[in-house]
Design an enzyme around this catalytic site. Structure first.
Site, PDB file in Angstrom:
ATOM      1  N   ASN A 141       0.827  -1.221   0.000  1.00 50.53           N
ATOM      2  CA  ASN A 141       0.000   0.000   0.000  1.00 50.53           C
ATOM      3  C   ASN A 141       0.855   1.263   0.000  1.00 50.53           C
ATOM      4  O   ASN A 141       1.942   1.282   0.578  1.00 50.53           O
ATOM      5  CB  ASN A 141      -0.910   0.045   1.230  1.00 50.53           C
ATOM      6  CG  ASN A 141      -2.043  -0.969   1.139  1.00 50.53           C
ATOM      7  OD1 ASN A 141      -2.130  -1.719   0.165  1.00 50.53           O
ATOM      8  ND2 ASN A 141      -2.892  -1.009   2.136  1.00 50.53           N
ATOM      9  N   VAL A 142       0.299   2.328  -0.587  1.00 48.58           N
ATOM     10  CA  VAL A 142       1.042   3.590  -0.644  1.00 48.58           C
ATOM     11  C   VAL A 142       1.519   4.005   0.737  1.00 48.58           C
ATOM     12  O   VAL A 142       2.657   4.443   0.918  1.00 48.58           O
ATOM     13  CB  VAL A 142       0.155   4.719  -1.230  1.00 48.58           C
ATOM     14  CG1 VAL A 142       0.877   6.051  -1.143  1.00 48.58           C
ATOM     15  CG2 VAL A 142      -0.188   4.422  -2.669  1.00 48.58           C
ATOM     16  N   LYS A 143       0.677   3.828   1.741  1.00 51.48           N
ATOM     17  CA  LYS A 143       1.054   4.320   3.082  1.00 51.48           C
ATOM     18  C   LYS A 143       2.310   3.633   3.615  1.00 51.48           C
ATOM     19  O   LYS A 143       3.025   4.198   4.425  1.00 51.48           O
ATOM     20  CB  LYS A 143      -0.101   4.204   4.060  1.00 51.48           C
ATOM     21  CG  LYS A 143      -0.505   2.790   4.377  1.00 51.48           C
ATOM     22  CD  LYS A 143      -1.620   2.762   5.414  1.00 51.48           C
ATOM     23  CE  LYS A 143      -1.871   1.334   5.833  1.00 51.48           C
ATOM     24  NZ  LYS A 143      -3.138   0.796   5.494  1.00 51.48           N
ATOM     25  N   GLY A 144       2.589   2.415   3.174  1.00 53.39           N
ATOM     26  CA  GLY A 144       3.869   1.794   3.450  1.00 53.39           C
ATOM     27  C   GLY A 144       4.115   1.385   4.886  1.00 53.39           C
ATOM     28  O   GLY A 144       3.187   1.043   5.615  1.00 53.39           O
ATOM     29  N   PHE A 145       5.390   1.470   5.296  1.00 58.73           N
ATOM     30  CA  PHE A 145       5.795   0.923   6.592  1.00 58.73           C
ATOM     31  C   PHE A 145       7.122   1.548   7.003  1.00 58.73           C
ATOM     32  O   PHE A 145       7.994   1.780   6.155  1.00 58.73           O
ATOM     33  CB  PHE A 145       5.953  -0.607   6.448  1.00 58.73           C
ATOM     34  CG  PHE A 145       6.350  -1.319   7.698  1.00 58.73           C
ATOM     35  CD1 PHE A 145       5.447  -1.473   8.748  1.00 58.73           C
ATOM     36  CD2 PHE A 145       7.629  -1.850   7.843  1.00 58.73           C
ATOM     37  CE1 PHE A 145       5.806  -2.137   9.898  1.00 58.73           C
ATOM     38  CE2 PHE A 145       8.000  -2.520   8.988  1.00 58.73           C
ATOM     39  CZ  PHE A 145       7.078  -2.667  10.021  1.00 58.73           C
TER      40      PHE A 145
END
Ligand code: B12
Length: 271
Positions: A141-145
């Site tokens: 996902n764009v929001k990532g980690f």
């Protein structure tokens, strides 16, 4: 009272030679560890004695029950603290070294655009009955980690995230339909080694469905995988706990994008 854990190996020796270490609790090299487990016993003094006995058999001596909590009427959860006598030889530890360079998102996009000359297609899923999507979403996902954006953010990657509980036949069909360069599978539940069985089943299904040259890169990840088990599981790469999207994107370039004429990156599959 048992012999002091440092008696065979003086503290100075352990401190000077950092290749041999002991756990640290209250003081450097005191060997103190803390373990937790559940016994199928109601919480009472006998259960606590059983926890001490188990810990002693594990080499924790003396063992101190520092926490005990009933888990319903028939089980008790314990935390036990105490010293072990074992030494860890750091030289004998084997790890999977990162075999690729870490690239920025810009470098990944540039490499794919210039050297693959089309978008790199990634299909991701949790397979079997596993519904733990947070891990694969962290990568995709764009929001990532961990402050890094996920693969959807990369302009030159096309990401198809199939979500939870995808069957192996559906995954194979979708990967073929999307012309996936890489298939990213997450497995979090490890009960009865489900993660290992599902991964091996997935790898076998891809081997059966496609000749080697057309098979996508198979990548599996999850918190309890052994990163050295790729070959055994029939996949190309295993990623464990704490993986970041940037690591995965860099690995995809390493494994799938042809090296530049001056570069030295080895590539498995170029089209
Ligand atoms: C959130 C959660 C859930 C949520 C999941 C929501 C969702 N949409 O994902 C819900 C409530 C649905 C759930 C359900 C269950 N859960 Co649960 N869950 C958790 C929990 C608390 C956190 C997991 C998590 O999100 N971690 C955060 C992510 C970011 O970390 P990660 O998954 O490790 O991913 C990272 C890496 O591993 C790696 N990675 C992961 N996948 C991939 C894939 C690729 C390709 C790559 C490159 C990298 C990669 O990159 C990620 C980022 O670094 C854990 C306990 C824990 N603290 O870990 C239990 C835990 C995983 N669950 C557990 C269990 C038992 C269950 C249930 C069976 C409970 C039940 N009896 O119903 C069900 C099973 C449901 C199912 N069918 O799968 C157990 C598993 C035990 C085991 N031995 O397998 C755990 C460990 C809890 C425990 N201690 O008992 N759960």
């Amino acid at each position: 009272m048992s012999e002091h854990p440092m008696s065979e190996h003086p503290m100075s020796e352990v401190q000077v030679d950092k290749q041999v270490v002991r756990p640290y609790g209250d003081a450097t090299g005191d060997g103190m560890v803390q373990v937790s487990f559940t016994l199928p016993l109601p919480h009472d003094k006998r259960a606590e004695g059983a926890a001490v006995q188990l810990a002693q058999k594990m080499g924790i001596d003396p063992a101190l029950v520092v926490h005990a909590k009933a888990m319903g009427p028939d089980f008790t959860f314990f935390v036990v603290y105490g010293p072990v006598r074992h030494l860890v030889d750091v030289n004998a530890v084997q790890v999977v070294e990162r075999e690729y360079s870490l690239l920025s998102a810009k470098e990944v996009n540039a490499a794919v655009k210039a050297r693959l000359r089309r978008k790199l297609v990634v299909v991701g899923a949790c397979i079997g009955t596993d519904a733990h999507t947070v891990g694969i979403d962290a990568i995709l996902n764009v929001k990532g980690f961990a402050g890094e954006k996920g693969l959807e953010y990369y302009r030159e990657l096309r990401v198809v995230n199939l979500g939870a509980q995808v069957t192996v036949p559906d995954l194979v069909a979708r990967a073929i339909g999307e012309r996936a360069d890489a298939v990213l599978v997450s497995q979090v539940v490890t009960q009865r080694d489900a993660h290992l069985h599902n991964t091996a089943e997935m790898a076998a299904a891809f081997r059966e469905a496609l000749p080697a040259a057309r098979r996508p890169l198979l990548v599996v990840g999850g918190p309890r995988f052994d990163e050295s088990a790729a070959r055994e599981l029939g996949v190309d790469r295993v990623f464990g706990r704490g993986t970041t999207p940037g690591e995965v994107a860099s690995y995809l370039v390493h494994a799938l994008v042809p090296p530049s004429r001056t570069g030295n990156s080895s590539t498995r599959k170029a089209s």
